[in-house]
Design an enzyme around this catalytic site. Structure first.
Site, PDB file in Angstrom:
ATOM      1  N   ALA A  36       0.775  -0.900  -0.105  1.00 50.49           N
ATOM      2  CA  ALA A  36       0.099  -0.033  -0.016  1.00 50.49           C
ATOM      3  C   ALA A  36       0.855   0.956  -0.204  1.00 50.49           C
ATOM      4  CB  ALA A  36      -1.154  -0.472   1.162  1.00 50.49           C
ATOM      5  N   HIS A 273       2.054  -6.705 -23.275  1.00 51.84           N
ATOM      6  CA  HIS A 273       0.481  -5.580 -23.482  1.00 51.84           C
ATOM      7  C   HIS A 273      -0.030  -5.704 -25.145  1.00 51.84           C
ATOM      8  CE1 HIS A 273       1.084  -4.495 -19.767  1.00 51.84           C
ATOM      9  NE2 HIS A 273       1.628  -2.793 -19.914  1.00 51.84           N
TER      10      HIS A 273
END
Length: 514
Positions: A36, A273
């Site tokens: 986080a 990608h």
């Protein structure tokens, strides 16, 4: 409000109602962001969650968000760190400020290591207390773990989640994990990583995220190909000469040279990608829109790709890359690559797919460029101006346009290249295009794996590139130096020409202004 905007808004409201109905069917939702305090969480994960909250997809009475990392800070310190990344307007409106304040209060922080039980037991205790407060019966609540972490810690973190933080029983609830790329460095490491995670979670619980699959124009590919009659007879080797899938950045690896040097441009961009985009361009029509049917067709494409030939690869490294103190002085890592892939099946035999990606180039864009064959018996002698092309611009300035030869206005019969253009900023002025991470996190909550990478799909992708990557790692193929701010090595343009691509001269697409 015009009829088109009203129609879009009506459909959006219907979708939201459907999602919220699904959310309310079982117990409360806990979203746990591991890592986080890191850049990915601050720049992508939390902003995506905030946008979903603002749009009403994460109602405060159903959802709580937990941050977990090694950094020892308080709830309030994490909220303060996130605050600047979540202010999305120069002069936030009172409503935006109020939404942000309420959203930050949904976030609770737990610190702990990634490979011991103590921290994860504290995390489980906090999640359980939240579930009790929301009156969720045991086993009915949902836990979504987002691993905004390096892949090296996926196995220990998954082991701790499995041991300490799972739903205790199944009464309609679930536990799901989201893992970020890169999924390994080659076939062997990817398989080892998949095996370790696969021992702990079933495949339907694992969401391997590739944010390119969440981009609006990538999402549009299935609709374009299979909902429009005029594409159906054209989309094959009889009419298409070559396909380019391009990713260009106008900046280098500043600030992350050490990380980038471990992977290089092929692992960082092309193997995941651009290869995912290739699958959607080349796949056959799936039986239905069910996620497994779509992913089945993508796997078939990957399994049909022939081994890459060294003569159809150009690598580059920009001048100054090795000046970064975190990059080895003799680094062989490419910052540019152009690779020709060939698909051995009935639809695409003989059509080169040119995948190209690079850093420190002269422009920033990502696009798909489908170039059609020359018009037979060209009575207008317009071949010199360039071929017909269908271009899908993924970023920035999302657009789709068809390059056509038309008569130039005037008395004489002369031709010029122009375009039929759908520019999103102009056409959909009142519609906010969601960020890729918003869509993919929402898909995870909904349990829709269509835009996530399946294990056999990941294996097939690595099988294509691993032999080439090993030759690069062993120094058998060297990158060609190129100047920052250029198009990349001149040899890449030569490779394109050998593959059959005909460059258009004297034509530049200009995005429409509002």
């Amino acid at each position: 409000m015009g009829s088109r905007e009203w129609s879009i808004e009506k459909r959006s409201d219907s979708f939201k109602a459907e999602v919220l109905e699904t959310l309310s069917e079982t117990g409360c939702l806990s979203v746990i962001v591991l890592g986080a305090s890191g850049d990915l969480a601050k720049k992508k994960t939390f902003p995506a969650l905030f946008n979903l909250y603002r749009q009403g997809f994460l109602p405060a009475d159903e959802v709580h968000i937990f941050g977990y990392a090694r950094t020892k800070i308080s709830d309030e310190e994490l909220r303060n760190r996130l605050h600047g990344y979540l202010i999305q307007e120069k002069n936030p409106s009172p409503q935006h400020s109020e939404d942000l304040s309420k959203f930050l209060q949904l976030i609770k922080y737990v610190s702990g290591s990634y490979d011991t039980e103590e921290g994860f037991k504290r995390l489980d205790k906090e999640i359980s207390q939240h579930e009790i407060l929301k009156n969720s019966s045991e086993g009915s609540s949902r836990r979504l773990f987002y691993l905004a972490l390096p892949p090296s810690v996926y196995p220990p973190v998954c082991k701790m989640i499995r041991k300490c933080c799972m739903n205790k029983s199944d009464l309609g609830g679930w536990t799901r994990i989201v893992v970020e790329k890169p999924f390994g460095k080659d076939l062997e490491s990817a398989e080892n990583l998949s095996a370790q995670i696969g021992e702990l979670f079933d495949e339907p619980q694992i969401y391997r995220i590739d944010h390119y699959l969440g981009k609006e124009l990538v999402q549009n590919l299935l609709v374009l190909r299979f909902a429009n009659r005029f594409f159906l007879p054209l989309w094959n080797r009889d009419n298409i000469d070559n396909v380019q899938i391009v990713f260009r950045e106008d900046f280098g690896t500043e600030g992350r040279g050490g990380y980038f040097d471990e992977y290089g441009i092929i692992r960082d961009i092309i193997q995941n990608h651009l290869l995912q985009v290739l699958c959607l361009v080349a796949m056959e029509k799936p039986v239905s829109l069910k996620p497994e049917h779509i992913r089945d067709e993508k796997v078939k494409v990957l399994q049909s790709v022939l081994p890459i030939k060294d003569e159809e690869v150009v690598l580059g490294q920009y001048h100054g890359y090795r000046d970064d103190p975190t990059v080895p002085d003799l680094s062989n890592t490419p910052t540019f690559a152009s690779v020709v892939l060939r698909i051995h099946n009935e639809r695409w035999e003989g059509v080169p797919f040119i995948l190209k990606a690079g850093k420190a180039l002269n422009s920033r864009k990502a696009e798909i460029r489908v170039q059609f064959k020359d018009v037979p018996g060209d009575i207008f002698k317009s071949k010199k101006q360039g071929r017909n092309e269908f271009v899908i611009r993924l970023q920035p300035s999302e657009a789709m346009y068809m390059k056509l030869t038309v008569k130039q206005p005037g008395l004489e019969m002369s031709t010029v290249q122009s375009e039929l253009d759908l520019s999103y900023r102009q056409r959909y002025q009142d519609v906010a295009i969601p960020e890729a991470y918003e869509r993919l996190i929402l898909d995870t909550i909904r349990g829709d794996q269509q835009h996530f990478v399946r294990r056999d799909e990941l294996r097939a992708a690595w099988e294509i590139f691993t032999p080439l990557l090993h030759r690069i790692d062993n120094g058998e193929i060297k990158p060609i130096p190129y100047r920052p701010g250029s198009r990349g090595p001149a040899e890449a343009d030569e490779l394109q020409a050998k593959a059959g691509y005909v460059q258009t001269h004297g034509y530049i697409w200009i995005p429409p202004t509002l």
